[in-house]
Design a protein around this motif. Sequence first.
Motif, PDB file in Angstrom:
ATOM      1  N   THR A  54     -15.744  -9.118   2.737  1.00 57.81           N
ATOM      2  CA  THR A  54     -16.762  -8.071   2.888  1.00 57.81           C
ATOM      3  C   THR A  54     -18.126  -8.661   2.570  1.00 57.81           C
ATOM      4  O   THR A  54     -18.742  -8.316   1.562  1.00 57.81           O
ATOM      5  N   PRO A  55     -18.602  -9.597   3.409  1.00 57.04           N
ATOM      6  CA  PRO A  55     -19.860 -10.278   3.096  1.00 57.04           C
ATOM      7  C   PRO A  55     -21.036  -9.309   3.011  1.00 57.04           C
ATOM      8  O   PRO A  55     -21.066  -8.301   3.715  1.00 57.04           O
ATOM      9  N   PHE A  56     -21.982  -9.650   2.144  1.00 54.54           N
ATOM     10  CA  PHE A  56     -23.168  -8.806   1.951  1.00 54.54           C
ATOM     11  C   PHE A  56     -24.299  -9.292   2.849  1.00 54.54           C
ATOM     12  O   PHE A  56     -24.829 -10.381   2.668  1.00 54.54           O
ATOM     13  N   VAL A  57     -24.680  -8.451   3.792  1.00 59.53           N
ATOM     14  CA  VAL A  57     -25.831  -8.724   4.655  1.00 59.53           C
ATOM     15  C   VAL A  57     -26.869  -7.647   4.367  1.00 59.53           C
ATOM     16  O   VAL A  57     -26.544  -6.462   4.353  1.00 59.53           O
ATOM     17  N   GLY A  58     -28.096  -8.063   4.095  1.00 57.47           N
ATOM     18  CA  GLY A  58     -29.146  -7.083   3.827  1.00 57.47           C
ATOM     19  C   GLY A  58     -30.014  -7.545   2.682  1.00 57.47           C
ATOM     20  O   GLY A  58     -30.156  -8.749   2.450  1.00 57.47           O
ATOM     21  N   GLU A 117     -45.615 -14.225   3.951  1.00 51.43           N
ATOM     22  CA  GLU A 117     -46.217 -14.926   5.095  1.00 51.43           C
ATOM     23  C   GLU A 117     -45.079 -15.439   5.955  1.00 51.43           C
ATOM     24  O   GLU A 117     -44.043 -15.842   5.447  1.00 51.43           O
ATOM     25  N   GLY A 118     -45.276 -15.415   7.243  1.00 51.28           N
ATOM     26  CA  GLY A 118     -44.193 -15.792   8.147  1.00 51.28           C
ATOM     27  C   GLY A 118     -43.670 -14.533   8.836  1.00 51.28           C
ATOM     28  O   GLY A 118     -44.127 -13.422   8.565  1.00 51.28           O
ATOM     29  N   ASP A 119     -42.704 -14.731   9.718  1.00 52.16           N
ATOM     30  CA  ASP A 119     -42.219 -13.629  10.548  1.00 52.16           C
ATOM     31  C   ASP A 119     -41.064 -12.913   9.844  1.00 52.16           C
ATOM     32  O   ASP A 119     -39.914 -13.351   9.892  1.00 52.16           O
ATOM     33  N   PHE A 120     -41.414 -11.812   9.200  1.00 50.53           N
ATOM     34  CA  PHE A 120     -40.428 -11.074   8.405  1.00 50.53           C
ATOM     35  C   PHE A 120     -39.306 -10.526   9.283  1.00 50.53           C
ATOM     36  O   PHE A 120     -38.124 -10.585   8.923  1.00 50.53           O
ATOM     37  N   LEU A 121     -39.672 -10.010  10.444  1.00 49.46           N
ATOM     38  CA  LEU A 121     -38.650  -9.454  11.338  1.00 49.46           C
ATOM     39  C   LEU A 121     -37.688 -10.548  11.798  1.00 49.46           C
ATOM     40  O   LEU A 121     -36.468 -10.322  11.877  1.00 49.46           O
ATOM     41  N   ALA A 122     -38.219 -11.731  12.050  1.00 45.12           N
ATOM     42  CA  ALA A 122     -37.333 -12.848  12.434  1.00 45.12           C
ATOM     43  C   ALA A 122     -36.348 -13.159  11.312  1.00 45.12           C
ATOM     44  O   ALA A 122     -35.180 -13.476  11.584  1.00 45.12           O
ATOM     45  N   ALA A 123     -36.795 -13.036  10.068  1.00 44.03           N
ATOM     46  CA  ALA A 123     -35.896 -13.295   8.933  1.00 44.03           C
ATOM     47  C   ALA A 123     -34.813 -12.213   8.840  1.00 44.03           C
ATOM     48  O   ALA A 123     -33.652 -12.509   8.559  1.00 44.03           O
ATOM     49  N   LEU A 124     -35.194 -10.947   9.092  1.00 42.21           N
ATOM     50  CA  LEU A 124     -34.194  -9.871   9.057  1.00 42.21           C
ATOM     51  C   LEU A 124     -33.145 -10.086  10.145  1.00 42.21           C
ATOM     52  O   LEU A 124     -31.940  -9.913   9.916  1.00 42.21           O
ATOM     53  N   LEU A 125     -33.609 -10.482  11.325  1.00 40.50           N
ATOM     54  CA  LEU A 125     -32.674 -10.735  12.438  1.00 40.50           C
ATOM     55  C   LEU A 125     -31.754 -11.912  12.092  1.00 40.50           C
ATOM     56  O   LEU A 125     -30.550 -11.857  12.353  1.00 40.50           O
ATOM     57  N   ALA A 126     -32.326 -12.931  11.488  1.00 43.73           N
ATOM     58  CA  ALA A 126     -31.513 -14.097  11.103  1.00 43.73           C
ATOM     59  C   ALA A 126     -30.421 -13.681  10.109  1.00 43.73           C
ATOM     60  O   ALA A 126     -29.285 -14.171  10.181  1.00 43.73           O
ATOM     61  N   CYS A 127     -30.749 -12.765   9.198  1.00 46.96           N
ATOM     62  CA  CYS A 127     -29.732 -12.257   8.262  1.00 46.96           C
ATOM     63  C   CYS A 127     -28.616 -11.570   9.044  1.00 46.96           C
ATOM     64  O   CYS A 127     -27.424 -11.832   8.826  1.00 46.96           O
ATOM     65  N   ALA A 128     -29.014 -10.689   9.965  1.00 49.92           N
ATOM     66  CA  ALA A 128     -28.012  -9.924  10.725  1.00 49.92           C
ATOM     67  C   ALA A 128     -27.139 -10.851  11.556  1.00 49.92           C
ATOM     68  O   ALA A 128     -25.979 -10.541  11.826  1.00 49.92           O
ATOM     69  N   GLU A 129     -27.685 -11.993  11.947  1.00 45.34           N
ATOM     70  CA  GLU A 129     -26.935 -12.927  12.791  1.00 45.34           C
ATOM     71  C   GLU A 129     -26.313 -14.080  11.992  1.00 45.34           C
ATOM     72  O   GLU A 129     -25.790 -15.036  12.581  1.00 45.34           O
ATOM     73  N   GLY A 130     -26.402 -14.020  10.658  1.00 44.86           N
ATOM     74  CA  GLY A 130     -25.718 -15.000   9.816  1.00 44.86           C
ATOM     75  C   GLY A 130     -26.321 -16.387   9.875  1.00 44.86           C
ATOM     76  O   GLY A 130     -25.615 -17.383   9.711  1.00 44.86           O
ATOM     77  N   ARG A 131     -27.631 -16.487  10.080  1.00 41.85           N
ATOM     78  CA  ARG A 131     -28.259 -17.811  10.182  1.00 41.85           C
ATOM     79  C   ARG A 131     -29.588 -17.847   9.437  1.00 41.85           C
ATOM     80  O   ARG A 131     -30.571 -18.397   9.921  1.00 41.85           O
ATOM     81  N   LEU A 132     -29.576 -17.245   8.235  1.00 41.43           N
ATOM     82  CA  LEU A 132     -30.785 -17.260   7.405  1.00 41.43           C
ATOM     83  C   LEU A 132     -31.036 -18.658   6.859  1.00 41.43           C
ATOM     84  O   LEU A 132     -30.118 -19.321   6.391  1.00 41.43           O
ATOM     85  N   GLN A 133     -32.277 -19.090   6.930  1.00 41.37           N
ATOM     86  CA  GLN A 133     -32.691 -20.356   6.309  1.00 41.37           C
ATOM     87  C   GLN A 133     -33.597 -20.014   5.125  1.00 41.37           C
ATOM     88  O   GLN A 133     -34.531 -19.218   5.296  1.00 41.37           O
ATOM     89  N   PRO A 134     -33.358 -20.603   3.952  1.00 46.17           N
ATOM     90  CA  PRO A 134     -34.180 -20.256   2.774  1.00 46.17           C
ATOM     91  C   PRO A 134     -35.667 -20.550   2.969  1.00 46.17           C
ATOM     92  O   PRO A 134     -36.497 -20.029   2.235  1.00 46.17           O
ATOM     93  N   THR A 135     -36.003 -21.352   3.971  1.00 48.22           N
ATOM     94  CA  THR A 135     -37.413 -21.719   4.171  1.00 48.22           C
ATOM     95  C   THR A 135     -38.100 -20.832   5.215  1.00 48.22           C
ATOM     96  O   THR A 135     -39.231 -21.129   5.612  1.00 48.22           O
ATOM     97  N   MET A 136     -37.443 -19.766   5.646  1.00 50.79           N
ATOM     98  CA  MET A 136     -38.010 -18.981   6.756  1.00 50.79           C
ATOM     99  C   MET A 136     -39.287 -18.237   6.392  1.00 50.79           C
ATOM    100  O   MET A 136     -40.059 -17.876   7.278  1.00 50.79           O
ATOM    101  N   LEU A 137     -39.481 -17.936   5.096  1.00 51.82           N
ATOM    102  CA  LEU A 137     -40.673 -17.196   4.695  1.00 51.82           C
ATOM    103  C   LEU A 137     -41.430 -17.965   3.623  1.00 51.82           C
ATOM    104  O   LEU A 137     -40.847 -18.745   2.871  1.00 51.82           O
TER     105      LEU A 137
END
Length: 414
Positions: A258-262, A297-317
């Motif tokens: 039950t992975p936590f996304v969000g 700073e940076g594209d917050f929406l892109a980071a949210l989408l990356a979370c939903a798609e399981g490909r968050l990078q810690p350097t995105m923001l």
Amino acid sequence: MRVLLVGGGGREHALAWKMARSPLLERLLIVPGNTGTARHGQNVPLPVQNAESLLRVAQQERIDLLVVGPDNPLADGIVDHFQAAGIAAFGPTAAAAQIESSKSFAKQLMQAVGVPTAEAHVFDDAEQAAGFASSSGRPWVVKADGLALGKGVVVADDVAGTVAAVKKLAATPAGKRLLLEERMSGPEVSVIALCDGKTLLPLPPARDYKRLLDGNQGPNTGGMGAIAPAPGVDEATLQTIVSRCMQPVVDALAARGTPFVGALFAGIMLTSDGPRVLEFNARFGDPETQVLLPLVEGDFLAALLACAEGRLQPTMLRWRKGTAVCVVLAAPGYPDSARLNAPISGVEALEENDNLMIFHAGTAITDVGMATAGGRVMGVVGVAGSAPTARQRAYDAIPQIRFEDKHFRTDIGT
Ligand code: AMP
Ligand code: GLY
């Protein structure tokens, strides 16, 4: 990208404002939204609990991403619903959201993986809880297990207060199960991290001001203000909180399937033994979000989408250097029985910019113009290189916003 945002408070205005700055955003719907979100997208007047009708709207509008603000729809499984229909979501499933919707679930999870937190005893019977408190001879923090609109915790000062709190909370829907927790002490900090099920991207530490009156006096509220970064929380402490308090829980939820996304929100007390978890929330904080997003700073929406798609990078923001302070303007009588429908003037004349934002919560447009429509009316956010200047910017704007008997704390950010 086409986004459906759920919620209608100051937090959701801040989320809408930030997402609207992303070049990825093509269309934004907000259910139900508020006066502020309407400036960044289209409000849809539907009850947020009705996942069926939200999904229908999302399908008609070909929504690509669901973003959920409040706790209740998450606990009710809105994300499960959307995922089953093939729509990506930023927010946990009902199973993962139990980290907030059941304090006993969260406590067991923390104990299982050794996350530092208060010792606790769980009771399904109020008589037994009261008996335990009496025979222990010491006060306890009494918590209702379920979601309770921020009213599910009593920090008792003595045994009699503990027993009274047990009776009071047991009579509420969230209090069928109760926790008696060891009382800890120390400054509090809110750490909110984006999560894609595995990786955490922590936002700066924030602090909210829960009490109604200056000097942390008066009753608890939904939050009278916030500051970020929280003073006195250095980078090493933040890293300790993430690695010792948050990552183990994320790993455990993933291992359980039950992975936590969000947005994972850790309410932390900085005790003399180090950071310990008071509670987890499965969502962004309110009003913490109103001070965190102006620093992103940076594209917050892109980071949210990356979370939903399981490909968050810690350097995105990245973070803007400096401090943000949010002062909440409340209606008179809040939080017990706020007097509403008072005309508001002066908001439109304020010039908002990257150093001053007004995030609406309880405002409405009526026949006579803008009026108060909720206990917390709006948050005034000042941003600057230093905390005193950020504070000054927020407080300088407040006299220009007028409604009868407006209430605010004068010590936010000090
Ligand atoms: P919670 O909703 O669990 O974060 O609790 C609300 C507030 O109650 C926290 O922000 C703390 O101020 C206080 N509180 C909760 N648990 C404890 C505890 N174990 N010891 C001391 N204070 C607590
Ligand atoms: N500010 C605390 C919360 O959002 O629960």
